[in-house]
Design an enzyme around this catalytic site. Structure first.
Site, mmCIF file in Angstrom:
data_model
loop_
_atom_site.group_PDB
_atom_site.id
_atom_site.type_symbol
_atom_site.label_atom_id
_atom_site.label_comp_id
_atom_site.label_asym_id
_atom_site.label_seq_id
_atom_site.Cartn_x
_atom_site.Cartn_y
_atom_site.Cartn_z
ATOM 1 N N LYS A 67 12.454 21.400 -76.227
ATOM 2 C CA LYS A 67 11.753 20.637 -75.197
ATOM 3 C C LYS A 67 12.704 19.598 -74.622
ATOM 4 O O LYS A 67 13.631 19.145 -75.279
ATOM 5 C CB LYS A 67 10.482 19.982 -75.730
ATOM 6 C CG LYS A 67 10.715 18.828 -76.672
ATOM 7 C CD LYS A 67 9.413 18.161 -77.073
ATOM 8 C CE LYS A 67 9.697 16.993 -78.021
ATOM 9 N NZ LYS A 67 8.481 16.337 -78.474
ATOM 10 N N HIS A 94 23.079 22.211 -86.841
ATOM 11 C CA HIS A 94 24.117 22.237 -85.805
ATOM 12 C C HIS A 94 25.400 21.560 -86.280
ATOM 13 O O HIS A 94 26.499 22.038 -86.011
ATOM 14 C CB HIS A 94 23.604 21.573 -84.524
ATOM 15 C CG HIS A 94 22.719 22.445 -83.699
ATOM 16 N ND1 HIS A 94 21.381 22.608 -83.953
ATOM 17 C CD2 HIS A 94 22.994 23.237 -82.627
ATOM 18 C CE1 HIS A 94 20.861 23.438 -83.059
ATOM 19 N NE2 HIS A 94 21.818 23.839 -82.243
#
Length: 194
Positions: A101, A36
């Site tokens: 998650k 990222h």
């Protein structure tokens, strides 16, 4: 159970609602912190994520004697760390599924609504079970640069089960649980005061 198969169609993704159980099939690519950051810093992506799936995962992968790869553990990593990057990633790549998650923030939820994506909650703590759904490692990028846990792995998955936790209609199960928890807590506190 809603079956989703790569490439993931925008209209099918927009039809999903928070709480839906889904079975993901086909190509899924991993990306964590270094991936990222590389993207945010203007780095070139190694593959096309349009109509694809981004899995927040740092897998344990071993090389077989024949040179192929095998995933030993492939559980989701905590997604909140990618909050600064995910809205732009969704906007610029056209990715449809973000899997992880723990949920993501309101900006990511807004990007899902605007660009037709969803956030899927994978089962945490069951990395070996998730690995069973990964049938083949199709490719790996940035292995030397980022290391195995942070590399961008391409997995072919079959019946990878998740729950739609944030949909493209502005609904977040995490926000709903938080609101209900606050309401119940306030009720308990107010009850003790009487």
């Amino acid at each position: 159970m809603v079956k989703l198969t790569y490439p993931f169609d925008e209209s099918a993704v927009r039809a999903l609602r928070a709480g839906d159980a889904v079975s993901v099939n086909g190509l899924v690519r991993t990306g964590r912190d270094r991936f990222h950051k590389h993207f945010a810093d203007g780095g070139k992506l190694p593959c096309d994520f349009r109509d694809g799936a981004l899995f927040h995962c740092g897998p344990v992968v071993v090389k077989n004697p024949d040179g192929t790869w095998r995933v030993v553990a492939g559980g989701p990593t905590t997604s909140v760390r990618e909050n600064p990057y995910e809205p732009a990633f969704i906007a610029r790549t056209g990715v449809r599924l973000v899997i992880g998650k723990g949920g993501m923030d309101a900006q990511t939820l807004a990007a899902c609504a605007k660009f037709g994506a969803v956030y899927l909650q994978a089962v945490g703590g069951a990395a070996a079970v998730t690995a069973h759904a990964i049938k083949r490692v199709a490719n790996v990028y940035f292995l030397e640069e980022f290391g195995a846990a942070e590399a961008c792995w391409e997995f072919e998955v079959e019946d990878f089960r998740c729950v739609v936790a944030m949909d493209s209609h502005g609904t977040s199960l995490f926000a709903q649980v938080e609101a209900e928890s606050r309401r119940r807590f306030r009720s308990l506190v107010d009850g003790k005061r009487k």
